[in-house]
Design an enzyme around this catalytic site. Sequence first.
Site, PDB file in Angstrom:
ATOM      1  N   LYS A  59       1.109  -2.151   8.970  1.00  0.00           N
ATOM      2  CA  LYS A  59       0.211  -3.090   8.268  1.00  0.00           C
ATOM      3  C   LYS A  59       0.945  -3.740   7.090  1.00  0.00           C
ATOM      4  CE  LYS A  59      -2.834  -1.529   5.102  1.00  0.00           C
ATOM      5  NZ  LYS A  59      -2.837  -2.228   3.797  1.00  0.00           N
ATOM      6  N   ASN A  60       1.620  -2.916   6.282  1.00  0.00           N
ATOM      7  CA  ASN A  60       2.189  -3.433   5.035  1.00  0.00           C
ATOM      8  C   ASN A  60       3.502  -4.169   5.233  1.00  0.00           C
ATOM      9  OD1 ASN A  60      -0.058  -2.466   3.828  1.00  0.00           O
ATOM     10  ND2 ASN A  60       0.908  -0.679   2.894  1.00  0.00           N
ATOM     11  N   ARG A 120      -5.746  -7.199  -0.777  1.00  0.00           N
ATOM     12  CA  ARG A 120      -4.680  -7.323  -1.771  1.00  0.00           C
ATOM     13  C   ARG A 120      -3.566  -8.217  -1.246  1.00  0.00           C
ATOM     14  NH1 ARG A 120      -3.362  -6.618  -7.146  1.00  0.00           N
ATOM     15  NH2 ARG A 120      -1.113  -6.300  -7.334  1.00  0.00           N
ATOM     16  N   CYS A 170      -8.435  -2.474  -1.691  1.00  0.00           N
ATOM     17  CA  CYS A 170      -9.038  -1.184  -2.069  1.00  0.00           C
ATOM     18  C   CYS A 170      -9.030  -1.034  -3.588  1.00  0.00           C
ATOM     19  CB  CYS A 170      -8.265  -0.028  -1.446  1.00  0.00           C
ATOM     20  SG  CYS A 170      -8.470   0.054   0.336  1.00  0.00           S
ATOM     21  N   ARG A 197      -5.098  -3.059 -10.700  1.00  0.00           N
ATOM     22  CA  ARG A 197      -4.225  -3.805  -9.777  1.00  0.00           C
ATOM     23  C   ARG A 197      -3.991  -5.242 -10.280  1.00  0.00           C
ATOM     24  NH1 ARG A 197      -5.318  -2.267  -3.567  1.00  0.00           N
ATOM     25  NH2 ARG A 197      -3.067  -2.576  -3.465  1.00  0.00           N
ATOM     26  N   ILE A 237      -1.761  -8.673 -11.570  1.00  0.00           N
ATOM     27  CA  ILE A 237      -0.628  -9.379 -10.930  1.00  0.00           C
ATOM     28  C   ILE A 237       0.296  -9.959 -12.005  1.00  0.00           C
ATOM     29  CG2 ILE A 237      -1.892  -9.909  -8.797  1.00  0.00           C
ATOM     30  CD1 ILE A 237      -2.101 -12.823  -9.880  1.00  0.00           C
ATOM     31  N   LEU A 251       3.110  -8.938 -13.099  1.00  0.00           N
ATOM     32  CA  LEU A 251       4.538  -8.945 -12.719  1.00  0.00           C
ATOM     33  C   LEU A 251       4.840 -10.136 -11.813  1.00  0.00           C
ATOM     34  CD1 LEU A 251       4.973  -5.121 -12.007  1.00  0.00           C
ATOM     35  CD2 LEU A 251       5.610  -6.356 -14.083  1.00  0.00           C
ATOM     36  N   ASP A 256       0.449   6.173  -0.570  1.00  0.00           N
ATOM     37  CA  ASP A 256      -0.475   5.904   0.544  1.00  0.00           C
ATOM     38  C   ASP A 256      -0.713   7.118   1.423  1.00  0.00           C
ATOM     39  OD1 ASP A 256       0.586   2.471   1.144  1.00  0.00           O
ATOM     40  OD2 ASP A 256      -0.638   3.407  -0.404  1.00  0.00           O
ATOM     41  N   ILE A 291       1.382   6.244  -9.202  1.00  0.00           N
ATOM     42  CA  ILE A 291       1.463   4.821  -8.875  1.00  0.00           C
ATOM     43  C   ILE A 291       0.184   4.071  -9.216  1.00  0.00           C
ATOM     44  CG2 ILE A 291       1.902   3.132  -7.043  1.00  0.00           C
ATOM     45  CD1 ILE A 291       4.353   4.856  -7.743  1.00  0.00           C
ATOM     46  N   ARG A 334      -9.274  -1.034   8.288  1.00  0.00           N
ATOM     47  CA  ARG A 334      -8.359  -1.991   7.655  1.00  0.00           C
ATOM     48  C   ARG A 334      -6.905  -1.603   7.940  1.00  0.00           C
ATOM     49  NH1 ARG A 334      -9.898  -3.518   1.708  1.00  0.00           N
ATOM     50  NH2 ARG A 334      -8.022  -4.668   2.195  1.00  0.00           N
TER      51      ARG A 334
HETATM   52  C1  EPZ Z   1       1.423  -2.337  -1.764  1.00  0.00           C
HETATM   53  O1  EPZ Z   1       0.417  -2.691  -2.686  1.00  0.00           O
HETATM   54  C2  EPZ Z   1       0.676  -1.788  -0.545  1.00  0.00           C
HETATM   55  N1  EPZ Z   1      -0.208  -2.811   0.003  1.00  0.00           N
HETATM   56  C3  EPZ Z   1      -0.159  -0.569  -0.948  1.00  0.00           C
HETATM   57  O2  EPZ Z   1      -0.747  -0.038   0.234  1.00  0.00           O
HETATM   58  C4  EPZ Z   1       0.773   0.483  -1.546  1.00  0.00           C
HETATM   59  O3  EPZ Z   1       0.003   1.569  -2.012  1.00  0.00           O
HETATM   60  C5  EPZ Z   1       1.553  -0.125  -2.723  1.00  0.00           C
HETATM   61  O4  EPZ Z   1       2.269  -1.304  -2.280  1.00  0.00           O
HETATM   62  C6  EPZ Z   1       2.550   0.850  -3.311  1.00  0.00           C
HETATM   63  O5  EPZ Z   1       3.446   1.275  -2.330  1.00  0.00           O
HETATM   64  C7  EPZ Z   1       0.329  -3.764   0.809  1.00  0.00           C
HETATM   65  O6  EPZ Z   1       1.524  -3.807   1.046  1.00  0.00           O
HETATM   66  C8  EPZ Z   1      -0.631  -4.764   1.371  1.00  0.00           C
HETATM   67  P1  EPZ Z   1       2.404  -2.529  -6.170  1.00  0.00           P
HETATM   68  P2  EPZ Z   1       0.810  -3.532  -4.024  1.00  0.00           P
HETATM   69  O7  EPZ Z   1       2.437  -3.948  -6.608  1.00  0.00           O
HETATM   70  O8  EPZ Z   1       1.843  -4.537  -3.694  1.00  0.00           O
HETATM   71  C9  EPZ Z   1       0.874  -2.012 -10.623  1.00  0.00           C
HETATM   72  C10 EPZ Z   1      -2.474   0.763   1.609  1.00  0.00           C
HETATM   73  O9  EPZ Z   1      -3.220   1.748   1.555  1.00  0.00           O
HETATM   74  N2  EPZ Z   1       1.138  -3.458 -10.755  1.00  0.00           N
HETATM   75  O10 EPZ Z   1       3.687  -1.826  -5.841  1.00  0.00           O
HETATM   76  O11 EPZ Z   1      -0.450  -3.987  -4.644  1.00  0.00           O
HETATM   77  C11 EPZ Z   1      -0.305  -1.743  -9.719  1.00  0.00           C
HETATM   78  O12 EPZ Z   1      -1.523  -1.854 -10.433  1.00  0.00           O
HETATM   79  C12 EPZ Z   1      -2.186  -0.030   0.356  1.00  0.00           C
HETATM   80  O13 EPZ Z   1      -1.891   0.363   2.645  1.00  0.00           O
HETATM   81  C13 EPZ Z   1       1.031  -4.047 -12.001  1.00  0.00           C
HETATM   82  O14 EPZ Z   1       0.716  -3.389 -12.987  1.00  0.00           O
HETATM   83  O15 EPZ Z   1       1.450  -2.368  -4.916  1.00  0.00           O
HETATM   84  C14 EPZ Z   1      -0.046  -0.341  -9.245  1.00  0.00           C
HETATM   85  O16 EPZ Z   1      -0.512   0.574 -10.218  1.00  0.00           O
HETATM   86  C15 EPZ Z   1      -2.878   0.536  -0.866  1.00  0.00           C
HETATM   87  N3  EPZ Z   1       1.255  -5.388 -12.121  1.00  0.00           N
HETATM   88  C16 EPZ Z   1       1.482  -0.284  -9.152  1.00  0.00           C
HETATM   89  O17 EPZ Z   1       1.967  -1.379  -9.950  1.00  0.00           O
HETATM   90  C17 EPZ Z   1       1.601  -6.161 -11.040  1.00  0.00           C
HETATM   91  O18 EPZ Z   1       1.829  -7.371 -11.219  1.00  0.00           O
HETATM   92  C18 EPZ Z   1       2.003  -0.450  -7.723  1.00  0.00           C
HETATM   93  O19 EPZ Z   1       1.577  -1.702  -7.266  1.00  0.00           O
HETATM   94  C19 EPZ Z   1       1.698  -5.543  -9.778  1.00  0.00           C
HETATM   95  C20 EPZ Z   1       1.473  -4.192  -9.658  1.00  0.00           C
END
Ligand code: EPZ
Length: 412
Positions: free
Chosen positions: A21-22, A90, A114, A119, A121, A123, A302, A324, A393
């Site tokens: 999926k990811n 997301r 979720c 969460r 954005i 960054l 995950d 995380i 999902r």
């Molecule tokens: C991806 O989410 C995955 N989703 C998530 O899988 C996965 O848990 C996550 O990466 C971590 O591996 C998809 O790929 C669609 P992050 P993402 O940006 O990109 C914080 C599942 O169950 N953060 O690495 O949203 C954020 O709040 C899902 O398949 C900021 O603070 O993850 C989190 O605490 C759930 N500012 C941490 O970083 C930002 O601009 C990790 O987020 C971006 C993120």
Amino acid sequence: MDYIVSGKYPLNGKLRVYGAKNAVLPILAGSILGGVVFLKNCPRLSDVSYTLEILRRLGCRVAESGDEIIINPAPANSWRLDAGPAGEMRSSVNFLGALIGRYGRAELPMPGGCRLGSRPIDLHIKAFREMGVEVDVSGGIIYAEGQPRGTDVHLDFPSVGATENVILAAVTAKGITTLSNAAREPEIADLCNFLSAMGARIHGAGTATVRIEGVPFLRGCEYSVMPDRIVAATYMCAAVAAGGEIEIENVIRPHLEAVADALRRCGAEIYFSSYGAAVRAPRVIHSPGIVRTEVYPGFPTDCQSQLMAVMACGRESGVVVENIFESRFKIVPELRRMGAEIRCQGPTAIVRGGSLHGCELKAEDLRGGAALVIAALGAEGESRISGTDYIARGYQDLAGELRSVGARISFQ
Ligand code: EPZ
């Protein structure tokens, strides 16, 4: 539709892992950047259906047949995503990078997905501004304008989505982009391999420093999506909780080492071959000790809920630290009602298993839902699990897949 699960029936048989999926979600967003794309090994998930609907609303022609998808982005003519499906998940945020890469403009709702904490954005936005793109958020809508240009971009945290977005914007930008502190999750390398098949020039895919030389055009390509490491890890946890022995085909060993290590500490026997894994459950589930979620190649967040469910089926105490996401212990109240003793303090949960008994359970997120199925497989008696739309999902048919290896799961 609720799942009705009867626990304590051991699993035996073979499962095959489908596409990730990811990985497929950012790849689908990137499919608007070049010519006709022919994708294979695509999982059939509600998040994929939402994403295909987004592509159609942008004007792309999309055809699907089983696990194959063809996208023709030529007719696409819009950089605006309306709320609809984009607000559901997301991964819609990956369209921010792809639309900026194609049009130098983008308008889309803040992403859904979720509820695992705030969460943000920030960054993503910081990176785009460093690339010369103006980005603002107002009224829940993200507005971006400006042709991205190659530059040095450093991520304060190796965010998966932000890494994917910078790469999607950089592949056709003027100049060279060097992205440091990039996420190293395997799904990033899969996205880069897909974009390289379209003619992108990317070096260091899957490492902490990715260098992208922008090219004026990308062509179409044929690409097969990597197997879903979290689906494989979920199957492994289910086998340990339920008992029995299963084989899992189509896995990539390095993707599963951290999960295999934790499950071996629970007493499981896990063997890898060139194409799969065999998992034999222990007679009694031991504690894995302390498990901390980390970015790849650490223990994947995950799979945190799924492991907690396994620990709840054991008799010893263990500790889970979620590093995380801010809020990923939603299944704790449900596991407590099944008889587990769990104490939470901030990102730490002390899990003491017990003889779990089945009861009414409610899924509130994707991986938490899968974890409740796992706990129900290891509990005495019958459980009814609602909120299974969350599970759809990220899993094609988790109940059917587990039933095919002996789980007693029916629908109501
Ligand atoms: C991806 O989410 C995955 N989703 C998530 O899988 C996965 O848990 C996550 O990466 C971590 O591996 C998809 O790929 C669609 P992050 P993402 O940006 O990109 C914080 C599942 O169950 N953060 O690495 O949203 C954020 O709040 C899902 O398949 C900021 O603070 O993850 C989190 O605490 C759930 N500012 C941490 O970083 C930002 O601009 C990790 O987020 C971006 C993120």
